[in-house]
Write a protein that holds these residues in place. Structure first.
Motif, PDB file in Angstrom:
ATOM      1  N   LEU A   1      -3.810  13.424  -5.851  1.00  0.00           N
ATOM      2  CA  LEU A   1      -3.572  12.086  -5.298  1.00  0.00           C
ATOM      3  C   LEU A   1      -3.005  12.144  -3.875  1.00  0.00           C
ATOM      4  CD1 LEU A   1      -1.911  10.361  -8.398  1.00  0.00           C
ATOM      5  CD2 LEU A   1      -4.185   9.886  -7.453  1.00  0.00           C
ATOM      6  N   GLY A   2      -2.492  13.308  -3.490  1.00  0.00           N
ATOM      7  CA  GLY A   2      -1.843  13.420  -2.189  1.00  0.00           C
ATOM      8  C   GLY A   2      -0.486  12.732  -2.147  1.00  0.00           C
ATOM      9  N   ASP A   3       0.140  12.551  -3.290  1.00  0.00           N
ATOM     10  CA  ASP A   3       1.433  11.870  -3.404  1.00  0.00           C
ATOM     11  C   ASP A   3       2.545  12.870  -3.083  1.00  0.00           C
ATOM     12  OD1 ASP A   3       3.831  10.698  -4.261  1.00  0.00           O
ATOM     13  OD2 ASP A   3       2.873   9.666  -5.941  1.00  0.00           O
ATOM     14  N   LYS A   4       2.973  12.891  -1.830  1.00  0.00           N
ATOM     15  CA  LYS A   4       3.916  13.903  -1.365  1.00  0.00           C
ATOM     16  C   LYS A   4       5.281  13.817  -2.046  1.00  0.00           C
ATOM     17  CE  LYS A   4       1.727  14.417   3.159  1.00  0.00           C
ATOM     18  NZ  LYS A   4       0.920  15.543   2.851  1.00  0.00           N
ATOM     19  N   VAL A   5       5.740  12.624  -2.336  1.00  0.00           N
ATOM     20  CA  VAL A   5       7.030  12.493  -3.016  1.00  0.00           C
ATOM     21  C   VAL A   5       6.933  13.083  -4.421  1.00  0.00           C
ATOM     22  CG1 VAL A   5       8.731  10.855  -3.922  1.00  0.00           C
ATOM     23  CG2 VAL A   5       7.749  10.507  -1.647  1.00  0.00           C
ATOM     24  N   ALA A   6       5.868  12.753  -5.137  1.00  0.00           N
ATOM     25  CA  ALA A   6       5.689  13.303  -6.486  1.00  0.00           C
ATOM     26  C   ALA A   6       5.470  14.815  -6.434  1.00  0.00           C
ATOM     27  CB  ALA A   6       4.518  12.620  -7.192  1.00  0.00           C
TER      28      ALA A   6
END
Length: 194
Positions: A77-82
């Motif tokens: 997803l490219g979700d850097k925080v996750a």
């Protein structure tokens, strides 16, 4: 409400009642349904929940498996925080169970990713853990780098003085371990003046 959310909530409730096998089965179904619906965000959340439940019952293999799968989804997803959060969680578990090399690698990667976000508390928390790991491993030069970053981030008129003092002391300790005594003394002087 989404079917996967309902199953996840039911699974959590069953786990809390002590019906782990039933609850984890429902969470696995929630993960599967979210995957079938191409809802990666929900799939990642359900995997994270499974990891948390495995952690609550000290099933370390289960925790690592669930967090690793959640990390893979976060990466897709490219979700850097996750991504940084799951790397951090994996590293913390690995440290507790003496997988130090993997833990350091995951903490460092978590920091690299977290620095690309606006999550200053996450960055600070990762740096703190890296300082602990580096000092424990006798890697004082690396510890000093992270300590200086922490001191810079917590310094200021509204600084968290307890944190600042704690890391200033760790800096002095690291300098002494490296036999950089004159530098250590310059760090001690401000404490003596107060």
């Amino acid at each position: 409400i989404f079917k996967s959310d309902s199953l996840s909530n039911l699974g959590i409730a069953n786990c809390q009642k002590g019906e782990m096998q039933t609850g984890l089965g429902q969470l696995e179904q929630a993960v599967q349904i979210a995957g079938e619906e191409n809802d990666s965000g929900r799939r990642m959340r359900h995997l994270g929940t499974m990891g948390n439940i495995f952690l609550s019952v000290a099933d370390i293999d289960g925790v690592i498996r669930a967090y690793t799968q959640a990390l893979e989804v976060a990466q897709s997803l490219g979700d850097k925080v996750a991504i940084s959060g799951y790397l951090f969680n994996l590293a913390a578990i690995q440290m507790q169970h003496n997988y130090k090399d993997q833990a350091v690698s995951n903490f460092e990667e978590a920091l690299e990713v977290a620095l690309q976000t606006e999550e200053s508390n996450l960055v600070l928390n990762i740096r703190r853990n890296l300082v602990d790991v580096y000092i424990e491993n006798g890697e004082y030069i690396k510890a000093l780098t992270r300590i200086d970053e922490i001191l810079e981030s917590v310094a200021g008129p509204d600084s968290k003085q307890a944190q600042y003092g704690q890391y200033q002391k760790l800096k002095i300790f690291s300098l002494i371990q490296l036999e950089r005594f004159s530098e250590a003394l310059t760090q001690i002087d401000p404490f003596l003046e107060n």
